[in-house]
Design an enzyme around this catalytic site. Sequence first.
Site, PDB file in Angstrom:
ATOM      1  N   SER A   1     -24.319  12.530   1.867  1.00 40.29           N
ATOM      2  CA  SER A   1     -24.428  13.244   3.138  1.00 40.29           C
ATOM      3  C   SER A   1     -24.447  14.757   2.930  1.00 40.29           C
ATOM      4  CB  SER A   1     -23.297  12.795   4.072  1.00 40.29           C
ATOM      5  OG  SER A   1     -23.637  13.011   5.405  1.00 40.29           O
TER       6      SER A   1
ATOM      7  N   ASP B   1     -27.620   8.467   1.568  1.00 37.17           N
ATOM      8  CA  ASP B   1     -27.675   8.337   3.022  1.00 37.17           C
ATOM      9  C   ASP B   1     -27.716   9.660   3.771  1.00 37.17           C
ATOM     10  OD1 ASP B   1     -28.028   6.240   4.902  1.00 37.17           O
ATOM     11  OD2 ASP B   1     -26.067   6.686   5.757  1.00 37.17           O
TER      12      ASP B   1
ATOM     13  N   HIS C   1     -22.258   4.316   6.521  1.00 33.46           N
ATOM     14  CA  HIS C   1     -22.730   5.589   5.994  1.00 33.46           C
ATOM     15  C   HIS C   1     -22.198   5.870   4.590  1.00 33.46           C
ATOM     16  CE1 HIS C   1     -24.019   9.679   5.820  1.00 33.46           C
ATOM     17  NE2 HIS C   1     -22.845  10.216   6.111  1.00 33.46           N
TER      18      HIS C   1
END
Length: 356
Positions: free
Chosen positions: A153, A178, A305
């Site tokens: 991220s 992700d 996530h």
Amino acid sequence: MDSSKLGSVPEEEQHREESNKPVVSAFASLPDRRPTKSCEKYSPLDWSGFFDGEEDVCIPDSNDVFHLYMAGTEGPVVFCLHGGGYSGLSFALSASKIKEKARVVAMDLRGHGKSSTENDLDLSIETMCNDVFAVLKALYGDSPPAIVLVGHSMGGSVAVHIAAKKTLRSLAGLVVVDVVEGTAMASLVHMQKILSGRMQHFSSIEKAIEWSVRGGSLRNIDSARVSIPTTLKYDDSKNCYVYRARLEETEQYWRGWYEGLSEKFLSSPVPKLLLLAGTDRLDRALTIGQMQGKFQMVVVRHTGHAIQEDVPDEFATLIINFISRNRIGPHGVEIPGLARPNPAQAQGQSPAQTKS
């Protein structure tokens, strides 16, 4: 609103936040409490069962100190950068597997975990990139080993920007977890609402771990038991635990994390792997790039996530296979049949062994 589509921004439900007091560990001031069944199930797990050691790196000419977790003794260095609100322990369970084939270094970024800096709220992409360069310099000097950057991220954005600068000559691979520019940019408008909508205060570390799992931000209880404690700190004035990272106060930097990210990723001159929790996260530039074979992409099913936390064994296997597939050794890309020079010859010489 489907929150699953917001997974690649200043980060999801899980962690972060407030308090202007000096940073202390979550364990610095523990209130007395009686154990319950919930406490036992969600009790913290020590990181030492997964990493081999920890280290504080002091940056010269500053008061910045970055905390690192390390594992493994051989192979290239898998240098892990966590997402916003997480910590280096986000990679703990996967590190225990990766270290069988490579070295692992997981860094607490500024404003997170046990790192402490002169300005914890400066999460600009340039500052975070400079932090990583400074830590690598402190660790390895002018002769770094082959490095595979792995970023989740927000940390994925940092990894991409570092790779795109093309100044880390020993960089041998890039793994982004992700985060996709299109989804991230579209989701920024919702982030303050998401951050303010989370539970803000916890009576115990166990309650925070339980909330992270039951709320769905993490799906692996053991990983949560290791990683959540360092995302918290105890607030004496409120008699409870609060988030260590104050992401709400860093909004001015969010756009800079993700703007132009896809093109930077595609332009990075090293083998690349993109791990996604769902195909809906792929934007147009990456779709075209993937069809052209510019990077490897894997969609990891049945995960949220935080892929590295939810399915650590599968994540570790993907990293190890990426290293093996691209023949990344401790000194760079290894060419079969090419004899390695002896140490005296190797100094200052690496074009056949290091992919830049």
